[in-house]
Design an enzyme around this catalytic site. Structure first.
Site: not given
Lengths: 386, 386
Positions: B136, B381, B257, B173, B162, B386
Site C-alpha cells: 500500500t 497520512n 511510512e 503484522t 507488507k 485523497s
C-alpha cells in the site's frame, strides 16, 4: 503581585523568569506529575507545599532542571535563596517550577543576577508578563479570569498555564497557576483543585507524552475577606475553578505544537467511565487519527481501528460516530460519500467535536481535548534543541 | 505457485490482486489481529484455517474490506467463489486477506473479472509479483528466503510481508505469508509460528496503531518429502522461521511510512520481561522520541520522560542509555556535549540501536523495531484517501 524578566537562560531578550508574590502569604495546594522521573523543582515544591501556605513562586522557562540529579536540587535551592534574600522572606515560603529542555544544568548565575530586577518588576499588573515568561513552544500566553461571589463577598480567580508539547498531563498540566483572593483553607482548596482537574487538564493530550515537570499550584490570599468557605459553601468557587481550568485546557489543546485544529473526542455509552476515558485517549493519541484530522479527512476507519485496539468492552456493530451534528457512522457502517463530504467541511474548522456512542452502557462518558499532528509538529520537535 | 494482476481496485495499472496456490494442498496455520474490530477476510480466514489445510490464498490491496458488515462477508465469499470456480477447488480450501482503506465496499466485479488472468499468471516465479501486489504505502516489497536441512532433507522457506502504516502488530503484522515445502503438521507449525512472532513481528511498531486486518498465514506443502518433523527435530526449522520473521520485521520497520531512520529500542535489566516490553514500546511509540530521531537529536530527556510515564519499576538514578556503543546517560545523568555530538553522528545513520539498561532486574529484556516520525509521515497520512 507578579513580574517577569529576560534573564537569558536560553535566548537573549526573551522573558524567561517569573515571580508570583503574595506579600501577606497565601494558603497553597498543588498537584504534581506522576511521571516517575520528576524534575528537581517538582521534588522541592512537593516538599514545600506540605506546609499549606506560601508567599512566592519562582518559575523559569528554557530549562526544565530535570534529570540533573543532586546538583539540580542544589541549583534550585540557590535560586530560592536569591528570592529569599531579595524579598526578605523565609526559604520555606518559596515554591519553584521550571520548564524547557531536560538534562541541561540550570544556569544559576543568570537567574540570581536577574533577581533584583525581577523583584523590582513586581506589580499587580505583572501577570501578563509572567504568562509570557513561562512559554516554550507556545504560540500565545494562556490565561483565564473570573469574578464570583461567596457569602455576598466578591472574589476573583486567575489561571495561567503553558502547554504545547510533552502534554498528557497526569495530575496537572506542564505548568499552571491558579491565583485567587478567596479565603479558603488549603485542604478544601486541594479537594476542589483535584476534582476540577480530572475532567479538564487531565483530559488534555497533545502527544501522549507526560512531562517530568507537570505542576499546578493554587494560591489563595484571603484578601476577599470572606469568612473562610466551608464544604457546604464551596459551590460557586468550585464552579469558577472548573470554568478557569476548562478554559485553560482548551487553550492548551488549541496551541498544541504545530496544531491547526483543536478537536474534542467524546466517548459515550461506555460500560464504565474508565472504558470511556481509555477509549477517548486511545483515539485522541492515535497518530493516524491526528493526521487524518490534519488533512480534514473523515477517515472513520481509523477511529474504529483505534477503538478496537483499545481493549474496552463494545460491539463494533453498535458504534455510532458523529462529527459535530453530522452522522458519519451508524451501527458500525459508514454513512457514505455525501455525509463524508459534509463532515470534511466541519473538519476544516479550527475546532470541532467527534462523538462516539458505543451504546453499550448508559451514562458513562469521557471527553478529551486534543489537536492534530502536522508537519510543523515534526519541525518543532525534530529541531527543538538546535 | 503465485501470481498477481492489476485489477484496478484503487489505481489503474498497479498490481493489487495476488494468489498463492498449492496444487496438492498444504498444512496451514495463521495468527490474526487481536483488534476487536476485525475485517471480513480476517473473520473468514480465522474460520477456514481451523481445518488445518488449504490450497489457495487470495489477497488484495487498495481495500481492507473492514467495517463493511455482512455485505463485506458476502463480498469476500463471492471472490472466494470465483477462485473456487477458476481453480476447480473447494471453497473450504481458500483463505482470503485484504489491506487498504477501511470502510469502503470491496469492488467485487473488478476482482472476479480479473480472476481468469490471475490464475493464468500462476507460476513458480510469481512470488515477486505477489509481494508487490500487497503493497500500500510500502516503498519496497518485503521478502525473505532461506534454505535449511531437516533429517538430511533440504527444505526452503519464503516469507512475504507488507507494512508501512497502522503497524503495531498484535499477533501478526498487517499481512505476512510464510511458505515452506517442509513436511510438518499444522499444530506444530502453529506453535513454532506463535513463538517466533513474539520477538519479531509483534515487536514492531510504526505508529502504535494495531490494524483491523493483521494476519500471518503459514503454508507447508510437504514437497521437501522429509518425514514429518516432530517436536525434537524442530530446531533447524524453528531457527529458519525466526530468521525469516526477524528479517521481515526489520524490513517493515525500515519502510515505516515516511521513515528516514530505522531504530531498535532495547530495554534490559528490567524487573521482568513484561516491564521491559512495556517500556520499550512506550519509548518506541513516543512522538517526541520519534521526532528527535528524525532530527538526529540525542534528546535523551525524552527517553527518560517516556520511561517515567510508562509505569514500570525502576529508579531514575540507575538508568544507563547507550546509542550503539556510545554512552549517552550514566546513572540517570547526561554524559555531556562531547558524547552527545558523537551520538548525533550515530543517529544520522539509516539504522542504529538505543539500549536502555535499567539495572533493576537481571536477565529481563525486550527489543522493539521502529522508525522515526517525519514530515512525510504527515503527508502520507493526511492525504491518504485523497
Amino acid at each position: 503581585l507578579a513580574g517577569a524578566v529576560a534573564s537569558g537562560i536560553k535566548y537573549k531578550d526573551r522573558l524567561d523568569l517569573g515571580l508570583i508574590y503574595a506579600p501577606d502569604g497565601a494558603n497553597v495546594t498543588g498537584l504534581f506529575t506522576r511521571n516517575k522521573v520528576k524534575a528537581a523543582p517538582v521534588i522541592l515544591s512537593m516538599q514545600q507545599i506540605t506546609r499549606g501556605s506560601a508567599r512566592a513562586v519562582l518559575v523559569n522557562s528554557g530549562n526544565a532542571n530535570a534529570c540533573t540529579g543532586l546538583p539540580g536540587i542544589e541549583a534550585a535551592k540557590e535560586c530560592m535563596a536569591a528570592v529569599s534574600k531579595e524579598l526578605n522572606i523565609s526559604m520555606e515560603e518559596i515554591l519553584v517550577a521550571s520548564t524547557g529542555v531536560i538534562g541541561a544544568p540550570l544556569p544559576i548565575e543568570k537567574i540570581t543576577a536577574a533577581m533584583p530586577k525581577l523583584v523590582n518588576n513586581l506589580s499587580p499588573d505583572g501577570f501578563s508578563a509572567l504568562s509570557k515568561a513561562i512559554m516554550t513552544t507556545d504560540t500565545f500566553p494562556k490565561t483565564s479570569f473570573l469574578k464570583g461571589k461567596v457569602n455576598n463577598k466578591p472574589f476573583s480567580i486567575l489561571g495561567i498555564a503553558k502547554g504545547s508539547g510533552m502534554i498528557q498531563p497526569d495530575l496537572a498540566t506542564m505548568i499552571c497557576f491558579v491565583l485567587t483572593d478567596i479565603s479558603i483553607d488549603s485542604s478544601l482548596l486541594h479537594d476542589i483543585l483535584k476534582t476540577s482537574v480530572a475532567h479538564t487538564l487531565n483530559s488534555v493530550t497533545i502527544d501522549g507524552d507526560t512531562s517530568t515537570n507537570d505542576c499546578i499550584i493554587a494560591l489563595a490570599s484571603g484578601k476577599a475577606q470572606n469568612p473562610p468557605i466551608n464544604n457546604s459553601e464551596k459551590r460557586n468557587f468550585k464552579s469558577a475553578m472548573e470554568k478557569i481550568l476548562l478554559d485553560l485546557s482548551k487553550q492548551v489543546a488549541r496551541d498544541g505544537e504545530g496544531a491547526s485544529h483543536m478537536f474534542t473526542v467524546e466517548v459515550k455509552g461506555a460500560m464504565n467511565n474508565k472504558d470511556a476515558k481509555h477509549a477517548a485517549f486511545t483515539i485522541a493519541n492515535s497518530p493516524l487519527v491526528k493526521t487524518a484530522v490534519n488533512g480534514s479527512d473523515p477517515n472513520w476507519g481509523r477511529i474504529m481501528a483505534a477503538l478496537g485496539r483499545s481493549g474496552i468492552s463494545f460491539k463494533p456493530e453498535d458504534v455510532d460516530i458523529n462529527v459535530d451534528d453530522i452522522p458519519l457512522v451508524k451501527n458500525g457502517i459508514g454513512m457514505g460519500k455525501d455525509y463524508e463530504a459534509e463532515v470534511s467541511m466541519k473538519m476544516k474548522k479550527p475546532e470541532f467535536k467527534i462523538t462516539i456512542n458505543l451504546k453499550t452502557g448508559k451514562k458513562c462518558f469521557w471527553r478529551v481535548f486534543t489537536c492534530d499532528f502536522s508537519k510543523e509538529y515534526i519541525s518543532i520537535n525534530a529541531d527543538y534543541r538546535s
